[in-house]
Design a protein around this motif. Structure first.
Motif, PDB file in Angstrom:
ATOM      1  N   LEU A 318       0.830  -1.200   0.000  1.00 13.33           N
ATOM      2  CA  LEU A 318       0.000   0.000   0.000  1.00 13.33           C
ATOM      3  C   LEU A 318       0.862   1.246   0.000  1.00 13.33           C
ATOM      4  CD1 LEU A 318      -2.651  -1.061   2.692  1.00 13.33           C
ATOM      5  CD2 LEU A 318      -2.696  -1.476   0.227  1.00 13.33           C
ATOM      6  N   ASP A 319       0.425   2.254  -0.728  1.00 11.06           N
ATOM      7  CA  ASP A 319       1.158   3.515  -0.698  1.00 11.06           C
ATOM      8  C   ASP A 319       0.290   4.642  -0.148  1.00 11.06           C
ATOM      9  OD1 ASP A 319      -0.463   3.651  -2.969  1.00 11.06           O
ATOM     10  OD2 ASP A 319       1.193   3.672  -4.378  1.00 11.06           O
ATOM     11  N   ARG A 320      -0.654   5.132  -0.938  1.00  8.02           N
ATOM     12  CA  ARG A 320      -1.439   6.280  -0.494  1.00  8.02           C
ATOM     13  C   ARG A 320      -2.297   6.019   0.750  1.00  8.02           C
ATOM     14  NH1 ARG A 320      -3.632   8.974  -6.042  1.00  8.02           N
ATOM     15  NH2 ARG A 320      -4.051   6.797  -6.579  1.00  8.02           N
ATOM     16  N   PRO A 321      -2.831   4.813   0.946  1.00  7.32           N
ATOM     17  CA  PRO A 321      -3.558   4.594   2.210  1.00  7.32           C
ATOM     18  C   PRO A 321      -2.687   4.818   3.443  1.00  7.32           C
ATOM     19  CG  PRO A 321      -4.119   2.877   0.638  1.00  7.32           C
ATOM     20  CD  PRO A 321      -2.998   3.664   0.020  1.00  7.32           C
ATOM     21  N   LEU A 322      -1.402   4.443   3.354  1.00 17.61           N
ATOM     22  CA  LEU A 322      -0.487   4.644   4.487  1.00 17.61           C
ATOM     23  C   LEU A 322       0.090   6.050   4.499  1.00 17.61           C
ATOM     24  CD1 LEU A 322       1.252   1.169   4.336  1.00 17.61           C
ATOM     25  CD2 LEU A 322      -0.224   2.002   6.174  1.00 17.61           C
ATOM     26  N   PHE A 323       0.118   6.686   3.349  1.00 19.10           N
ATOM     27  CA  PHE A 323       0.494   8.097   3.294  1.00 19.10           C
ATOM     28  C   PHE A 323      -0.561   8.915   4.032  1.00 19.10           C
ATOM     29  CE2 PHE A 323       0.300  12.263   1.163  1.00 19.10           C
ATOM     30  CZ  PHE A 323       1.624  12.667   1.257  1.00 19.10           C
ATOM     31  N   CYS A 324      -1.848   8.621   3.773  1.00 19.02           N
ATOM     32  CA  CYS A 324      -2.953   9.332   4.423  1.00 19.02           C
ATOM     33  C   CYS A 324      -3.009   9.067   5.918  1.00 19.02           C
ATOM     34  CB  CYS A 324      -4.283   8.898   3.824  1.00 19.02           C
ATOM     35  SG  CYS A 324      -4.691   9.630   2.260  1.00 19.02           S
ATOM     36  N   ASP A 325      -2.900   7.802   6.265  1.00 21.54           N
ATOM     37  CA  ASP A 325      -3.037   7.421   7.674  1.00 21.54           C
ATOM     38  C   ASP A 325      -1.957   6.410   8.033  1.00 21.54           C
ATOM     39  OD1 ASP A 325      -3.754   6.627  10.221  1.00 21.54           O
ATOM     40  OD2 ASP A 325      -5.911   6.657   9.797  1.00 21.54           O
ATOM     41  N   PRO A 326      -0.914   6.837   8.723  1.00 22.75           N
ATOM     42  CA  PRO A 326       0.180   5.926   9.072  1.00 22.75           C
ATOM     43  C   PRO A 326      -0.218   4.846  10.060  1.00 22.75           C
ATOM     44  CG  PRO A 326       0.449   8.030  10.189  1.00 22.75           C
ATOM     45  CD  PRO A 326      -0.676   8.206   9.208  1.00 22.75           C
ATOM     46  N   ASP A 327      -1.368   5.029  10.708  1.00 19.34           N
ATOM     47  CA  ASP A 327      -1.795   4.101  11.763  1.00 19.34           C
ATOM     48  C   ASP A 327      -2.838   3.089  11.296  1.00 19.34           C
ATOM     49  OD1 ASP A 327      -0.139   5.353  13.714  1.00 19.34           O
ATOM     50  OD2 ASP A 327      -1.622   6.958  13.884  1.00 19.34           O
ATOM     51  N   VAL A 328      -2.965   2.890   9.996  1.00 14.22           N
ATOM     52  CA  VAL A 328      -3.945   1.930   9.482  1.00 14.22           C
ATOM     53  C   VAL A 328      -3.815   0.554  10.142  1.00 14.22           C
ATOM     54  CG1 VAL A 328      -4.639   0.601   7.448  1.00 14.22           C
ATOM     55  CG2 VAL A 328      -4.374   3.068   7.278  1.00 14.22           C
ATOM     56  N   PRO A 329      -2.605  -0.047  10.223  1.00 15.11           N
ATOM     57  CA  PRO A 329      -2.517  -1.376  10.839  1.00 15.11           C
ATOM     58  C   PRO A 329      -2.959  -1.399  12.301  1.00 15.11           C
ATOM     59  CG  PRO A 329      -0.549  -0.914   9.547  1.00 15.11           C
ATOM     60  CD  PRO A 329      -1.307   0.371   9.652  1.00 15.11           C
TER      61      PRO A 329
END
Length: 642
Positions: A318-329
């Motif tokens: 993933l790139d942009r999802p983690l760019f937007c929100d670093p805390d997704v996991p």
């Protein structure tokens, strides 16, 4: 656990990844203009490692100056960069993720007037309109490039990276050699698939010759060029097997090049289909036994879980999802799904890098500011009143409340969101709904006192006098200044967006910024004629490059008529009369006339407010009509400053 596949560990050549979420290489422009690692870059990647991602592939580092794609690209071309790369690798590792450095060469996409490629096949980039005429690489050029990749791999190992990834996707040099469209060579590096694969395989062999198995190598594979005469999935299946035979540790499956990114609904735009490369990654996964990662437009964790459950990929890059929100996991593990800031694919991040600026995020103003020492608490608690619940007002309210202030948010209407409510109604922009939902959920969980159908008046302000007043009351439509026949209605954009009126057979939209252009598409997709009248020489200049390119193609497909460099003269009962670019008077039939000529700030109460409250701020469109990005960032900054 809701996401059981997502949090299964996976082994990559002895490195046990704690989950199936990896971060793929994404350009940020956070390095210095000379290619050195910056403090900003280290903090950015460390924050994502702390957020629970298992492996981070750092954005493509150019292996030589001739391969550099943009001004502030990271470099790995000499020992000069070792110290910074070491700091970056350590920052990621100490924060809990494995560190991977992607090695990249732009080939014909590189900066400068004389880029190199497999052959001298020219093209015009559909996004930037840049005409590119590359030079065909000589044997010496090829040998030098192999050496550059090898030296960069050695440098990555010295710097402390756990692995490297070779960039063979997105139309960069190695994919240019793979593609029969761009490789017209007649030597050992061209012709058959065997010849076109040779450069990539030679680079891998050279790195293995220097480092053996001490540094695992991943490969970012362009599995389908998405062009009739380009590199195909059938070729990719053969190549994937050869990559495995050469000792590649994993394959990240990509598709497309700058020539095909914008075909149809595109690959990375707001209207592009969801799911990324999960379909073709399944095809590649069936051919090899090494881990295969899917990437592309994959915007939410349920989609990640579904892709893994269907065995379409072993992990997600993933790139942009983690760019937007670093805390997704972290948020996914604790099932705090409503707290995840989802990417809306507005392409602002990419747009800024392409224009020579560092990336930032429309929906998360904290991105790129990880290195700043921003205090979470205010030393003095203040009573803060925020008028207007657009994205700027809500962001200001959330930020000020988080810092400990007593915050009240008032909205004169029955629904939150301001003009953000209209954004999802435009063609291909439904993803804005996720951002509006996120803001509303955050308000519910916050200590902000929200009062609906409550306008900002002198009486209300006297009765609820705050220490700080923030005015985010949006805009009002500019008035038409030319003569309009009596009884002739001229409507605003909302009439079309919200379906309050159906277009007639002939429709005229005045103003061809992004709003007017999208209104024209709304009309034309219903099979009705739309004509755009614009005083400037081009359309939708206030849009990002990616979404604008696809919008213009849609307008062309629908047969929308453009009257550019044109002056509005008069609106009659049946027609719109203009003076065109040649000075000729033109009469255009118009059953429906939409005024999208622009907006003025709705801040009439501001002078009175300044006399009543010591500290007053204007934000968003109430200050200057702009866009969602500017409103969000301004609201966040005001919330910090109070």
């Amino acid at each position: 656990m809701k996401f059981k596949h997502l949090f299964e560990p996976i082994n990559i050549e002895g490195f046990l990844l704690k989950n199936r979420i990896t971060m793929s290489a994404m350009p940020t422009g956070f390095s210095c203009t000379n290619g050195f690692v910056s403090k900003k870059m280290v903090s950015y990647y460390a924050k994502r490692a702390k957020g629970g991602v298992s492996l981070i592939v750092v954005e493509g580092a150019a292996v030589e100056d001739k391969g550099k794609i943009y001004l502030s690209q990271l470099m790995a071309s000499s020992e000069t960069y070792l110290s910074g790369l070491n700091e970056l690798a350590e920052g990621i590792t100490k924060s809990g993720a494995f560190a991977v450095l992607q090695l990249q060469h732009g080939g014909r996409l590189a900066m400068g007037s004389n880029p190199m490629s497999a052959s001298d096949v020219s093209f015009t980039c559909p996004c930037t309109r840049r005409d590119i005429v590359p030079t065909s690489m000589t044997g010496d050029d090829i040998n030098a490039t192999i050496t550059s990749f090898t030296n960069a791999a050695v440098l990555a190992k010295k710097a402390g990276f756990h692995m490297i990834e070779i960039n063979g996707g997105y139309g960069h040099l190695l994919s240019q050699f793979l593609s029969p469209r761009t490789n017209k060579r007649s030597d050992n590096y061209g012709g058959s698939l065997e010849g076109r694969m040779k450069l990539s395989l030679d680079i891998i062999e050279s790195i293995k010759g220097k480092l053996g198995d001490s540094l695992p190598i991943g490969y970012q594979l362009m599995a389908d060029e998405l062009l009739p005469d380009g590199f195909s999935i059938d070729d990719a299946k053969v190549f994937a097997k050869r990559l495995e035979d050469c000792g590649i540790a994993y394959i990240t499956v990509t598709s497309g090049t700058p020539e095909s990114f914008f075909n149809g609904d595109g690959l990375f735009a707001m209207r592009s289909p969801e799911g990324g490369t999960s379909q073709i990654s399944r095809d590649i996964k069936r051919e090899v036994t090494i881990p295969v990662f899917a990437t592309g437009k994959i915007t939410n964790v349920q989609m990640v879980e579904d892709i893994l459950a269907s065995e379409s990929a072993d992990a997600l890059a993933l790139d942009r999802p983690l760019f937007c929100d670093p805390d997704v996991p972290v948020k996914a593990r604790s099932e705090r799904i409503s707290d995840i800031i989802e990417c809306v694919s507005c392409a602002n991040c990419n747009d800024r890098v392409m224009k020579g600026m560092g990336a930032d995020c429309t929906v998360n103003p904290k991105v790129g500011r990880e290195s700043e020492e921003i205090g979470t608490g205010s030393s003095v608690k203040k009573k803060v009143l925020i008028a207007g619940s657009g994205p700027g007002g809500i962001m200001a309210a959330l930020t000020a409340s988080e810092r400990g202030h007593d915050v009240t948010l008032i909205e004169k209407g029955p629904k939150l969101g301001g003009h953000l409510k209209a954004a999802p109604k435009a063609p291909g922009k439904k993803s804005w709904i996720t951002f509006l939902d996120y803001l509303q959920n955050q308000l519910k969980e916050s200590n902000v006192d929200v009062r609906m159908e409550c306008g900002l008046t002198e009486e209300y302000l006297k009765d609820n006098l705050p220490d700080v007043l923030v005015i985010g009351t949006g805009v009002k439509l500019k008035k038409i200044t030319v003569p309009v026949s009596e009884g002739r209605e001229v409507d605003g954009p909302g009439v079309v967006l919200f379906g309050k009126k159906e277009p007639g057979e002939n429709n005229v939209v005045i103003g061809a910024g992004f709003i007017g252009s999208e209104i024209a598409e709304c009309i034309a997709e219903k099979g009705k004629k739309a004509t755009l009248v614009e005083k400037l020489p081009s359309l939708a200049q206030d849009m990002d490059l990616v979404n604008r390119t696809i919008l213009l193609r849609k307008l062309d497909e629908y047969g929308v008529q453009f009257c550019l460099n044109s002056k509005l003269v008069e609106i009659t009962k049946d027609e719109v009369i203009i003076e065109d670019s040649t000075g000729k008077r033109v009469e255009i039939k118009a059953d429906l006339v939409v005024n999208a000529s622009g907006f003025n700030p709705a801040n009439d109460f501001y002078p009175k407010a300044k006399d009543m409250v010591n500290e007053v701020h204007l934000i968003g469109d109430a200050k200057i009509p702009r866009n969602i990005h500017d409103a969000v960032h301004e609201g966040y900054q005001i919330g910090l400053n109070i």
